[in-house]
Design a protein around this motif. Structure first.
Motif, PDB file in Angstrom:
ATOM      1  N   LEU A  34       0.825  -1.208   0.000  1.00 31.29           N
ATOM      2  CA  LEU A  34       0.000   0.000   0.000  1.00 31.29           C
ATOM      3  C   LEU A  34       0.862   1.263   0.000  1.00 31.29           C
ATOM      4  CD1 LEU A  34      -2.754  -1.116   2.546  1.00 31.29           C
ATOM      5  CD2 LEU A  34      -2.985  -0.932   0.059  1.00 31.29           C
ATOM      6  N   ARG A  35       1.964   1.237   0.705  1.00 32.18           N
ATOM      7  CA  ARG A  35       2.861   2.398   0.727  1.00 32.18           C
ATOM      8  C   ARG A  35       3.624   2.542  -0.593  1.00 32.18           C
ATOM      9  NH1 ARG A  35       3.947   0.886   6.370  1.00 32.18           N
ATOM     10  NH2 ARG A  35       2.859   2.426   7.624  1.00 32.18           N
ATOM     11  N   LYS A  36       4.042   1.422  -1.158  1.00 29.29           N
ATOM     12  CA  LYS A  36       4.802   1.454  -2.416  1.00 29.29           C
ATOM     13  C   LYS A  36       4.037   2.227  -3.487  1.00 29.29           C
ATOM     14  CE  LYS A  36       6.570  -1.546  -6.070  1.00 29.29           C
ATOM     15  NZ  LYS A  36       6.741  -2.936  -6.519  1.00 29.29           N
ATOM     16  N   GLY A  43       2.898   7.001   7.565  1.00 26.70           N
ATOM     17  CA  GLY A  43       2.652   6.831   8.989  1.00 26.70           C
ATOM     18  C   GLY A  43       2.141   5.441   9.282  1.00 26.70           C
ATOM     19  N   ALA A  44       1.841   5.230  10.528  1.00 23.52           N
ATOM     20  CA  ALA A  44       1.384   3.912  10.969  1.00 23.52           C
ATOM     21  C   ALA A  44      -0.015   3.635  10.437  1.00 23.52           C
ATOM     22  CB  ALA A  44       1.389   3.846  12.487  1.00 23.52           C
ATOM     23  N   GLU A 110      -8.067   3.629   6.556  1.00 23.38           N
ATOM     24  CA  GLU A 110      -6.889   3.763   5.702  1.00 23.38           C
ATOM     25  C   GLU A 110      -6.668   2.538   4.797  1.00 23.38           C
ATOM     26  OE1 GLU A 110      -3.941   6.299   4.421  1.00 23.38           O
ATOM     27  OE2 GLU A 110      -5.488   6.767   5.855  1.00 23.38           O
ATOM     28  N   VAL A 111      -6.788   1.342   5.333  1.00 28.64           N
ATOM     29  CA  VAL A 111      -6.558   0.136   4.534  1.00 28.64           C
ATOM     30  C   VAL A 111      -7.647  -0.024   3.488  1.00 28.64           C
ATOM     31  CG1 VAL A 111      -6.332  -2.381   4.588  1.00 28.64           C
ATOM     32  CG2 VAL A 111      -5.297  -0.989   6.393  1.00 28.64           C
ATOM     33  N   ARG A 112      -8.893   0.172   3.891  1.00 31.68           N
ATOM     34  CA  ARG A 112      -9.987   0.048   2.926  1.00 31.68           C
ATOM     35  C   ARG A 112      -9.893   1.136   1.860  1.00 31.68           C
ATOM     36  NH1 ARG A 112     -13.586  -3.473   3.584  1.00 31.68           N
ATOM     37  NH2 ARG A 112     -15.347  -2.348   2.741  1.00 31.68           N
TER      38      ARG A 112
END
Length: 136
Positions: A34-36, A43-44, A110-112
């Motif tokens: 997800l960050r890539k 952030g966390a 955030e994940v969704r």
């Protein structure tokens, strides 16, 4: 003679997402993915096992569609569709700065939100028919 074209940003995201054999093995792998692709803010990000299960179900469903033919796993497609049905997205009035995907996440988690961006990329790949080029 046809000129080879470079896949769009959405197609590159989907290609990497479905080839994520090893990098969706645990929650840390999902966070890295997800960050890539900047699908979440820095952030966390707390990722639950349910979040990971949804990501894997979505990946497996898209992978099954891309496999097509006799290799299509209808159960994987159904599980992936269930994840898509649970994600909220909205259509952008104007394209974003990249002009990448016309769908934006309409969720707070955030994940969704990251998975909704994957869903938007999948919609763009379907609309442009780039999915045909991604077939295994």
């Amino acid at each position: 003679m046809t000129t080879p074209t470079r896949p769009g940003r959405a197609a590159e995201l989907i290609k990497d997402f479905v080839s994520a054999d090893g990098h969706l093995a645990d929650r840390a792998d999902l966070a890295r993915f997800l960050r890539k692709y900047r699908l979440v803010t820095e952030g966390a990000i707390p990722i639950t096992l349910a979040d990971l299960d949804e990501a894997v179900a979505l990946r497996d469903g898209i992978r099954a569609v891309l496999a097509g033919g006799a290799d299509t796993d209808p159960e994987a497609v159904a599980r992936g569709q269930k994840v898509l049905d649970g994600l909220r997205v909205t259509v952008r009035m104007e394209p974003d700065a990249d002009g990448a995907v016309p769908l934006a996440p309409a969720v707070v988690d955030e994940v969704r939100r990251g998975l909704a961006r994957v869903a938007g990329a999948w919609a763009a790949v379907l609309a442009t028919e780039e999915w045909r080029d991604l077939r295994a």
